[in-house]
Each structure stands twice: as C-alpha cells, then as structure tokens.
Design an enzyme around this catalytic site. Structure first.
Site, short mmCIF file in Angstrom:
data_model
loop_
_atom_site.label_atom_id
_atom_site.label_comp_id
_atom_site.label_asym_id
_atom_site.label_seq_id
_atom_site.Cartn_x
_atom_site.Cartn_y
_atom_site.Cartn_z
N GLU A 39 0.80 -1.24 0.00
CA GLU A 39 0.00 0.00 0.00
C GLU A 39 0.82 1.28 0.00
O GLU A 39 1.04 1.91 1.04
CB GLU A 39 -0.95 0.02 1.20
N GLU A 83 -5.61 -8.37 0.35
CA GLU A 83 -6.35 -8.04 1.58
C GLU A 83 -7.80 -7.77 1.23
O GLU A 83 -8.10 -7.18 0.18
CB GLU A 83 -5.79 -6.78 2.27
C1 GBH Z 1 -4.85 -1.99 5.15
O1 GBH Z 1 -4.96 -0.65 4.99
C2 GBH Z 1 -3.52 -2.32 5.75
O2 GBH Z 1 -2.65 -2.92 4.81
C3 GBH Z 1 -3.62 -3.13 6.98
O3 GBH Z 1 -2.40 -3.10 7.65
C4 GBH Z 1 -4.77 -2.63 7.82
O4 GBH Z 1 -4.82 -3.23 9.06
C5 GBH Z 1 -6.04 -2.92 7.08
O5 GBH Z 1 -5.97 -2.50 5.78
C6 GBH Z 1 -7.29 -2.37 7.73
O6 GBH Z 1 -7.30 -0.99 7.78
O7 GBH Z 1 -8.89 4.84 2.04
O8 GBH Z 1 -9.40 7.08 1.45
O9 GBH Z 1 -10.72 5.97 3.08
C7 GBH Z 1 -6.30 -0.31 4.70
C8 GBH Z 1 -6.41 0.80 3.81
C9 GBH Z 1 -5.99 3.01 3.60
C10 GBH Z 1 -7.74 2.23 5.07
C11 GBH Z 1 -6.27 4.38 4.07
C12 GBH Z 1 -7.95 3.60 5.55
C13 GBH Z 1 -7.99 5.82 4.90
C14 GBH Z 1 -8.30 6.74 3.77
N1 GBH Z 1 -6.42 2.03 4.54
N2 GBH Z 1 -7.65 4.49 4.48
S1 GBH Z 1 -9.38 6.12 2.54
#
Ligand code: GBH
Length: 504
Positions: free
Chosen positions: A210, A410
């Site tokens: 990511e 994921e």
């Molecule tokens: C993943 O990130 C991670 O790889 C993992 O470590 C984590 O535990 C899991 O997912 C659950 O969160 O996407 O515009 O709404 C998840 C992706 C990216 C989610 C950023 C929250 C916030 C902004 N994350 N996102 S948005």
C-alpha cells in the site's frame, strides 16, 4: 477450531454447501458424516465455484501482531516511535506486545490449519533483519522468520512474505526516510538479502504494501468529513510535507519497488515470483454501460498515476505531470525503467471503491459521483460499502495493463465483535461483507480476469495502526488481556468457502 454445538464439522459443511446452491438442506440430524480429510469438491456446474486452482489465504503484518519489539536484537521502527508519541494512537495504545505472535506463532499457525487456509501472507519486519536498516544482518531476527516459515510448511501452508508493511527502521528515518533516495537503495538491499535467504522455502514475495497508505498518509495525512465531523487520518512518521516533497517521496517509494524487484531477481532461486501489494484506488461505473466502464478505467488509471500506473507503464501520465506542475517529482529515464521492472503478479488490497463515476464530455472523460450522505458503510469511518470494487479492481488492472496474475492480498472489515454468554462471536456484518465481496470476485474470476487467489484481512484481531486495539478486523477474536484466540463465525464461513472453493 472450536465447532458450533450440535453440528459435526462435515455435516455443517454439507448443509451450508447445499444451502448455498439453492438445494433444500436436509434436516441436520439426518446428514451422514463424510470421512475426515475428504474435502467436498465443488459440484460441477456449481454457479458459485471459483475456477480450479484458485487459492485461499489469510493476511497479517509484522508490526500489527508480533510484539517483542525489543527482543533478539530488533531495531526500532518508525511505528515504535510514532506509537510512543502522545495523542497519536487511540487510547494511547502501542504494539509493544500486540498479539504476542513472536512467541505464539505456532498456535497461530494451528489456527490457520484448522481453518483450512492454504496460503499465509505475513510481513517481515525490516528492523529485525537489519536493526539499523543497513549494515550487518541480525541472525536472530532471520531465525524467527525461518522458524515461522518452517512451521507453515509443516502445516501445508504456503508462505507469502511481504517485505515492507510500513515498519521502516527508525535509523533510516533519521537519515531522511522516504524523502531520501538512499532509502530506496537500502530497501532493495534488504529485499535481495531476505529473498536470497528464504527463496529455498518461499516461492512468492510481495515487495511493498500500500504505497498511498505509508507515503501519503505518513507524509501528509488526509482529512475526511464523516457525519458532518472532520476526521484526520495520519500514519507514521506523521509528517506534513509540501507537495513537491511529497511527490518526491512517492517517487522514491516506487523506485524502491523497482530496485527491489531487480535485487530479488539477482539473489533469489530461479522461478521465485514477486510483485507489489497495492491498495488500488478503484473507480466503479455507477451504471454499467460501455461509456461509463471506459470512464471508470480512465479515472482508475489517473487516480493511481503516482503508484501502480507508473510501475506498470514506466511513465507518469500527462495529467499527473500537468497537475503536479512545478511540484512534479524529479526523475530520470533510467529511474522510470527501473520502476517498471517487470513483476510476476499484482496484489490488490480491496476494501472499498474510491468513487463511482459516469462518462463525461469534460476533459478528464469522467464525472465523479460523490457518495450519498446515506451511503452505507462498515464500522470504520473511512469504510464505505461497495462490494462491486472487488469486481472492478482486478478487471481494470487486467484491461489497463494486461496483468497475467492478480491476487487479492487483503479484503475484510472491522466489526463490533463481542463474545456472547454462550461463547460465540457472531459477526453477521463481516460474513455479509465477505460473501458479497467474494460474489463480485467470483464474477471477475469466471469472466476470465486472472485472479489467482484471495487473502482475507485478517487472520486475527490486531493492532489497527492509529485506531489501536479498538478496531477488530480478525476472523479470530483476540482478548488482548489474556491473548486468548476465539474463532468468530466468520472463521467458520471462511473455512467453508475454502473447503468448497466457492461463495458460500
Ligand atoms: C490496510 O490498509 C492495511 O494494509 C492493513 O495493515 C490494515 O490493518 C487494514 O488495511 C485495515 O485498515 O482509504 O481514502 O478511506 C487499509 C487501507 C488506507 C484504510 C487508508 C484507511 C484511509 C483513507 N487504509 N484508508 S481512505
């Protein structure tokens, strides 16, 4: 795995399988036991079956589960620093102990085996291998992952290590972190070293997890409005860079990807496969017409211009360079070639659509449709519900870039999971989420999109970054006071999906 009262394991499998294909389930008491070890095969023509060879796993990451942050010579990472900075993590939580997986990994492998999991995607903590990011490797750190991998292989589970899941060695942050080009080089050295040591045991490596999350959220953060309230999302190291500096950090991250692929090719056993695991920003056509589908492809390509698009096309899009203008990253043609080093597969972390679109006469060719105020979402504030993303993400990747192999690396959601008086964790919302996402993935797989497998996030509840331990994403419940693991109903759901290779 603890079985639900009154159901034999196979009897339950049969009943659920039959219900899923619409047949009338026989009364449970009357179902004969199928011999143990005899996995039910998908019935021919079963409308919910995935293609033969489709494979199933669960995912975790090092910082979120391991704990033991000072053991066996591990160096500090930027997440150790960040979690010990006041007011950064909900409830002041930190991951010093987390799931204590460093000591309990054998039990956790057993949990996976009981679920019938075929693949495990975990991450290797860079500061366990190189405590200062570069220099002398730490034999004890390496040995932990060797023991973990051997325990997996013994349980018949294929290891899929991820090399970077955000825990940058603090020593490298002190020298500029991702703002420095040297970090890309250091990552490649570490990646090459680990792949060289483990490619006798692991055939597949994910490079970087990511890009947007650790670069943009770590070096700028993001503001969202949820129910009229402003919410700030931020990750370690918690910087707020200028546009120019942020774009340069992005460039170093994709350069790290390319350099690491070259390093893995140079040091790993022939036939070792690798690729990134990215959270593709996915545009979903609001209405499925050819024009809107094309618009969604254009939008997806542009939203990912700084990451997957440049990695797979070897150039920044015209729109990206025009939009960033004087703040565009500085790069050479040679770097673009490195960034586009061919990969064997693309991993996609898919939680939600980034937006819905329709076609438009406007210059960009698409009109973003904002999420309605009433649009449903899962428990996490950012988590709008849109299972169609699970179809469109791999389909766009295939149609835009002709990728040969795609994994969903994921997929999952947080839920308000509690253990009931009778000892069950009945996570109906997570099961609904998984079933609907799998149904859309099934559509992609059966239309010929080359999706090879699916990893559920996550094996077990864990340290959910800024949300600390308040946000539970596991198929297995964890009591963080006692470290007791309790499979949720979704673990049984997932076991059935795997056993049947089907949406159940
Ligand atoms: C993943 O990130 C991670 O790889 C993992 O470590 C984590 O535990 C899991 O997912 C659950 O969160 O996407 O515009 O709404 C998840 C992706 C990216 C989610 C950023 C929250 C916030 C902004 N994350 N996102 S948005």
């Amino acid at each position: 795995m603890r079985m639900r009262k009154g159901f034999t394991r196979r009897g339950f499998a049969k009943a659920a399988g039959a219900a899923a294909v619409g047949a009338t389930a026989a009364p449970l008491a009357g179902i004969a036991e199928t011999p143990a070890g005899d996995r039910p095969n998908p019935a021919p023509g079963n409308a919910t079956s995935f293609p033969q060879g489709f494979t199933w796993g669960v995912a975790t990451s090092a910082f979120q589960i391991e704990g033991a942050v000072k053991e066996d010579g591990r160096g500090a990472s930027i997440w150790d620093t960040y979690t010990h900075t006041p007011r950064k993590i909900r409830n002041g939580d930190n991951a010093d102990v987390a799931n204590d997986h460093y000591h309990r990994y054998r039990d956790d492998v057993k949990l996976m085996r009981d679920m019938g999991v075929r693949n495990y995607r975990f991450s290797i903590a860079w500061p366990r291998i190189f405590p200062d990011g570069i220099g002398q490797p730490n034999a004890k750190g390496l040995d932990f992952y060797r023991r973990l991998i051997d325990a997996l292989l013994e349980a018949g589970i294929e290891p899929f290590p991820t090399l970077y899941h955000w825990d940058l060695p603090q020593a490298l942050q002190d020298k500029g972190g991702w703002q420095s080009r040297d970090t890309a080089k250091a990552f490649a050295d570490y990646a090459g070293y680990v792949a060289g040591r483990f490619s006798d045991r692991a055939r597949n490596f994910f490079t970087v997890n990511e890009f947007y999350s650790f670069v943009d959220l770590g070096h700028r953060g993001a503001e969202m409005t949820v129910d009229g309230k402003k919410v700030r999302i931020e990750f370690a190291p918690g910087l707020k860079l200028s546009n120019a500096a942020l774009n340069q950090a992005r460039h170093h991250a994709v350069l790290a990807q390319g350099l690491s692929v070259q390093a893995i090719r140079a040091s790993a056993k022939a036939g070792t496969k690798c690729g990134p695991a990215d959270n593709l920003s996915t545009a979903v056509p609001a209405i499925e017409t050819p024009e809107n589908i094309r618009a969604a492809e254009i939008a997806t390509r542009e939203m990912n211009a700084g990451y997957l698009t440049v990695m797979l096309e070897g150039k920044y899009t015209d729109a990206y360079l025009a939009n960033t203008g004087k703040d565009a990253p500085k790069f050479t043609d040679d770097e673009l070639k490195i960034i586009a080093s061919p990969v064997d597969f693309i991993g996609l972390n898919i939680y939600r659509p980034a937006l819905y679109v329709v076609a438009s006469e406007q210059a960009r060719g698409f009109r973003p449709i904002p999420f309605n105020k009433s649009h449903p979402r899962m428990l996490s504030l950012w988590h709008v519900l849109g299972p169609e993303a699970m179809y469109w993400a791999p389909r766009h990747v295939q149609s835009l870039w002709k990728t040969r192999e795609i994994y969903i690396t994921e997929s999952g959601c947080a839920a308000n999971d509690e253990i009931s008086a009778s000892g069950n964790v009945d996570d109906s919302d997570r099961i609904m989420y998984l079933r609907n996402h799998l149904a859309h993935l099934h559509r992609a797989a059966t239309e010929g999109v080359p999706v090879k497998g699916y990893f559920a996030w996550s094996l077990m509840d864990n340290f959910e970054w800024s949300d600390g331990f308040t946000s539970r994403f596991g198929l297995v419940h964890v009591d963080f006071k006692t470290q007791k693991r309790t499979p949720k109903l979704s673990a049984e759901y997932f076991r059935q999906a795997i056993a049947n290779n089907a949406v159940v």
